[in-house]
Design an enzyme around this catalytic site. Structure first.
Site, PDB file in Angstrom:
ATOM      1  N   GLU A 287       0.895  -1.175   0.000  1.00  0.00           N
ATOM      2  CA  GLU A 287       0.000   0.000   0.000  1.00  0.00           C
ATOM      3  C   GLU A 287       0.920   1.208   0.000  1.00  0.00           C
ATOM      4  O   GLU A 287       1.572   1.486   1.007  1.00  0.00           O
ATOM      5  CB  GLU A 287      -0.889   0.015   1.247  1.00  0.00           C
ATOM      6  CG  GLU A 287      -1.681  -1.271   1.498  1.00  0.00           C
ATOM      7  CD  GLU A 287      -2.861  -1.452   0.557  1.00  0.00           C
ATOM      8  OE1 GLU A 287      -3.134  -0.538  -0.255  1.00  0.00           O
ATOM      9  OE2 GLU A 287      -3.491  -2.517   0.612  1.00  0.00           O
ATOM     10  N   CYS A 321      -1.705   9.491   2.824  1.00  0.00           N
ATOM     11  CA  CYS A 321      -1.554   8.941   1.481  1.00  0.00           C
ATOM     12  C   CYS A 321      -2.721   9.392   0.622  1.00  0.00           C
ATOM     13  O   CYS A 321      -2.623   9.478  -0.582  1.00  0.00           O
ATOM     14  CB  CYS A 321      -1.490   7.428   1.553  1.00  0.00           C
ATOM     15  SG  CYS A 321      -2.824   6.735   2.512  1.00  0.00           S
TER      16      CYS A 321
HETATM   17  P1  NAP Z   1       8.439   4.987   4.606  1.00  0.00           P
HETATM   18  O1  NAP Z   1       9.494   5.974   4.855  1.00  0.00           O
HETATM   19  O2  NAP Z   1       8.399   4.285   3.310  1.00  0.00           O
HETATM   20  O3  NAP Z   1       8.511   3.909   5.793  1.00  0.00           O
HETATM   21  C1  NAP Z   1       7.536   2.922   5.956  1.00  0.00           C
HETATM   22  C2  NAP Z   1       8.072   1.818   6.825  1.00  0.00           C
HETATM   23  O4  NAP Z   1       9.119   1.117   6.145  1.00  0.00           O
HETATM   24  C3  NAP Z   1       8.682   2.288   8.130  1.00  0.00           C
HETATM   25  O5  NAP Z   1       8.335   1.378   9.135  1.00  0.00           O
HETATM   26  C4  NAP Z   1      10.168   2.250   7.837  1.00  0.00           C
HETATM   27  O6  NAP Z   1      10.965   2.149   8.988  1.00  0.00           O
HETATM   28  C5  NAP Z   1      10.232   0.992   7.003  1.00  0.00           C
HETATM   29  N1  NAP Z   1      11.440   0.821   6.178  1.00  0.00           N
HETATM   30  C6  NAP Z   1      12.231   1.766   5.640  1.00  0.00           C
HETATM   31  N2  NAP Z   1      13.224   1.192   4.923  1.00  0.00           N
HETATM   32  C7  NAP Z   1      13.059  -0.142   5.025  1.00  0.00           C
HETATM   33  C8  NAP Z   1      13.758  -1.273   4.520  1.00  0.00           C
HETATM   34  N3  NAP Z   1      14.833  -1.157   3.747  1.00  0.00           N
HETATM   35  N4  NAP Z   1      13.302  -2.505   4.825  1.00  0.00           N
HETATM   36  C9  NAP Z   1      12.207  -2.660   5.589  1.00  0.00           C
HETATM   37  N5  NAP Z   1      11.509  -1.628   6.110  1.00  0.00           N
HETATM   38  C10 NAP Z   1      11.918  -0.386   5.819  1.00  0.00           C
HETATM   39  O7  NAP Z   1       6.990   5.670   4.795  1.00  0.00           O
HETATM   40  P2  NAP Z   1       6.531   6.701   5.907  1.00  0.00           P
HETATM   41  O8  NAP Z   1       7.294   7.961   5.746  1.00  0.00           O
HETATM   42  O9  NAP Z   1       6.506   6.057   7.246  1.00  0.00           O
HETATM   43  O10 NAP Z   1       5.008   6.906   5.469  1.00  0.00           O
HETATM   44  C11 NAP Z   1       4.635   7.781   4.455  1.00  0.00           C
HETATM   45  C12 NAP Z   1       4.385   7.046   3.154  1.00  0.00           C
HETATM   46  O11 NAP Z   1       3.425   6.014   3.344  1.00  0.00           O
HETATM   47  C13 NAP Z   1       3.774   7.955   2.100  1.00  0.00           C
HETATM   48  O12 NAP Z   1       4.363   7.663   0.858  1.00  0.00           O
HETATM   49  C14 NAP Z   1       2.310   7.556   2.108  1.00  0.00           C
HETATM   50  O13 NAP Z   1       1.621   7.845   0.918  1.00  0.00           O
HETATM   51  C15 NAP Z   1       2.399   6.090   2.364  1.00  0.00           C
HETATM   52  N6  NAP Z   1       1.145   5.574   2.896  1.00  0.00           N
HETATM   53  C16 NAP Z   1       0.358   4.775   2.107  1.00  0.00           C
HETATM   54  C17 NAP Z   1      -0.857   4.316   2.566  1.00  0.00           C
HETATM   55  C18 NAP Z   1      -1.756   3.443   1.740  1.00  0.00           C
HETATM   56  O14 NAP Z   1      -2.680   2.863   2.302  1.00  0.00           O
HETATM   57  N7  NAP Z   1      -1.550   3.325   0.453  1.00  0.00           N
HETATM   58  C19 NAP Z   1      -1.272   4.674   3.845  1.00  0.00           C
HETATM   59  C20 NAP Z   1      -0.442   5.480   4.625  1.00  0.00           C
HETATM   60  C21 NAP Z   1       0.769   5.906   4.144  1.00  0.00           C
HETATM   61  P3  NAP Z   1      11.741   3.465   9.574  1.00  0.00           P
HETATM   62  O15 NAP Z   1      10.703   4.410  10.031  1.00  0.00           O
HETATM   63  O16 NAP Z   1      12.538   2.895  10.681  1.00  0.00           O
HETATM   64  O17 NAP Z   1      12.561   4.005   8.437  1.00  0.00           O
END
Ligand code: NAP
Ligand code: MG
Length: 524
Positions: A287, A321
């Site tokens: 997602e 998002c």
């Molecule tokens: P993110 O930076 O992509 O991080 C998401 C998760 O992935 C965090 O728990 C992060 O941990 C982890 N992560 C990062 N690098 C990783 C790796 N190499 N291996 C495994 N896990 C890893 O996203 P965010 O800033 O938290 O959230 C914002 C994003 O989420 C936006 O793009 C938003 O659109 C999207 N989103 C989508 C939806 C949907 O339903 N489509 C809903 C909500 C949000 P760390 O925090 O420790 O880096």
């Protein structure tokens, strides 16, 4: 509160008890900040050598909690615990699993004020959005329980093949995959951890949860609800630490049988290719991001459009998002739309999101705060004009946190890269088009396809639903142009670069994603 059902669409006029409950919880919590929390592996609290302080984005002097910086070894231990717990949990009758998960959901509801207060302090969400995230989590879990029951555990008798002299029985069953990994984002730390976790668990998988580092504390409080509900040791494991090390070790673990990742496009795509390096293809539900358009026709009710667009552009500081990050307006109503959006935005209250009057809190961390400064600079240089905002907030308490002004941009050419890039901040670009054909073309001309909103006549709305490339679509909705989906009402998920499964969370088709089919033919 007997007749009140909290959803993102009803949250604008809550009963007084919600406010008093929340105020009390904030007061209590503020006297109890800074405690250390472990990870949870095999039911036990586990502490790492390295720790990190979890600061509030409202005021970085507030240390909310001390959390563990888990390592690759902790990833390994959590996976092993989940693997060990799988045989028993998967053979627990589904009715029993449903009962335990309903218990967990009801604990979440019981703790809604404490959890909501912590969420506001850790994420910077305003109080109603915080309470909404907690209630949505319970509702997503209840929805998975309801689906399991409604489908009778997904056990289906198939036809009997016409075998002369024999009697056959053919039963189709859906069975859990094994160990499921849930990696969640900071912005809906409860719903997007608890929702997938609830589905995976009802289905009979065991779990490893890895929250965003910015929201490690609040997700630990959610993990407590699963543990306190009496889920057996090892069924839900919770680890904290950097995505790049601990998260990567989880994704690379051969023990993982399936993943739900919610987060950014770039991290999700990397995870997808890393996960494909396993011995065979395993399910991965992604997602990802959005770049959601709100399209306004010359026949729109501009009052509704104004309320809906402002809420969706700036709710949770644009860090949804589903945020309305692009507004596309037909020429005849452009000037009036723009002046109404300005008037409504100027009334928004920015401040400490635990306070009742606040609509806009801080952005989540320093890196997002710096991004805001860089993007607004880039917009100025690209020819964009600030209809509202354009700056970070300074002076007094604002200097302690990460506060940014709600920013509407006009005059940025549609060719500019920021019309297609998810900024994930309170910045929304507004553009003028000659007609709805042009609006739809621009609306669809992005990699993403998560949500979309429309304001116009009923016939135009039909055209919009038909042509828009998005998984969640709304027309003429003042409660939110592109935001505010609720389980059971608006199943949530994206097309194109916004999601991989094509089936939305909180909807009919979601729970089966967590199970594989087995057909059982027995000749009597
Ligand atoms: P993110 O930076 O992509 O991080 C998401 C998760 O992935 C965090 O728990 C992060 O941990 C982890 N992560 C990062 N690098 C990783 C790796 N190499 N291996 C495994 N896990 C890893 O996203 P965010 O800033 O938290 O959230 C914002 C994003 O989420 C936006 O793009 C938003 O659109 C999207 N989103 C989508 C939806 C949907 O339903 N489509 C809903 C909500 C949000 P760390 O925090 O420790 O880096
Ligand atoms: Mg991030």
């Amino acid at each position: 509160m007997a007749d009140f059902k909290l959803t993102y669409a009803t949250m604008f006029n809550p009963p007084e008890e919600l406010h008093t409950g929340f105020d009390k919880a904030v007061e209590k919590l503020k006297q109890n900040l800074g405690k250390e929390y472990g990870m949870i592996i095999n039911g036990k609290d586990v502490f790492a050598d390295e720790k990190f302080d979890d600061h509030s984005p409202i005021n970085t002097d507030w240390i909310l909690a001390k959390m563990q910086k888990g390592s690759a070894q902790h990833a390994h231990d959590a996976m092993a615990a989940a693997r060990k717990a799988f045989p028993k949990w998967s053979h627990t009758p589904w009715q029993e699993r449903v009962k335990l998960l309903r218990k967990a959901a009801s604990l979440i509801e019981e703790r809604i004020f404490d959890l909501g207060a912590a969420m506001a302090m850790e994420v910077g969400k305003n109080r109603m959005e915080s309470l909404g995230d907690v209630q949505e989590t319970a509702d997503l879990i209840y929805y998975s329980c309801y689906q399991m029951e409604k489908n009778n555990g997904y056990i289906v008798e198939m036809g009997k093949d016409p075998l002369v002299g024999y009697e056959a029985s053919n039963i189709s069953v859906l069975r859990p995959y094994g160990v499921w990994l849930v990696v969640s984002p900071f912005n809906f730390p409860h719903a997007l951890t608890g929702g997938p976790s609830g589905a995976a668990l009802v289905a009979g998988n065991t779990l490893v949860i890895k929250p965003a580092t910015d929201t490690a504390w609040i997700v630990r409080l959610l993990a407590d609800c699963f543990r306190d509900a009496g889920l057996p040791d090892g069924v839900v494991n919770f680890v904290t630490g950097p995505g790049s090390t601990l998260g990567q070790a989880l994704v690379d673990s051969p023990e993982v049988d399936g993943v739900t990742f919610t987060g950014s496009f770039d991290v999700g795509m990397k995870m997808f290719s890393d996960f494909a390096k396993g011995k065979y293809v395993r399910p991965m539900i992604l997602e990802l991001g959005g770049k959601n358009p709100a399209i306004v026709s010359k026949n729109a009710d501009l009052e509704r459009a104004t309320i809906g667009i402002v809420r969706s552009a700036f709710g949770l500081q644009g860090q949804k998002c589903s945020a309305a990050s692009r507004v596309i307006v037909e020429e005849p109503v452009y000037d009036e739309m723009v002046s109404r959006l300005k008037e409504a935005t100027d009334k928004l209250v920015i401040g400490d999101p635990t306070e009742r009057a606040t609509y806009i809190g801080p952005v989540v961390n320093k890196s997002s705060y710096n991004d805001f400064k860089n993007f607004t600079e880039e917009i100025s240089q690209g020819g964009g004009k600030f209809l509202t905002g354009g700056h970070v907030k300074t002076g007094g308490n604002f200097d302690k946190g990460y506060f940014c002004e709600p920013t509407f941009v006009t005059d940025l050419p549609f060719e500019h890269r920021l019309w297609k890039y998810e900024m994930f901040l309170p910045i929304t670009t507004i553009g003028k088009v000659k007609n709805l054909d042009e609006a739809m073309e621009i609306g669809n001309d992005v990699n993403y396809g998560l949500t979309a909103g429309f304001y116009g006549s009923a016939e135009e709305a039909d055209m919009f639903f038909d042509k828009i490339e998005a998984g969640v679509t709304y027309a003429n909705r003042p409660q939110g142009a592109t935001t505010g989906a609720w389980p059971g009402f608006q199943p949530f998920g994206g097309w194109k670069g916004s999601g991989s499964s094509g089936k939305n969370g909180g909807g009919h088709y979601y729970l089966p994603l967590y199970m594989h089919e087995q057909i059982r033919t027995l000749i009597k």
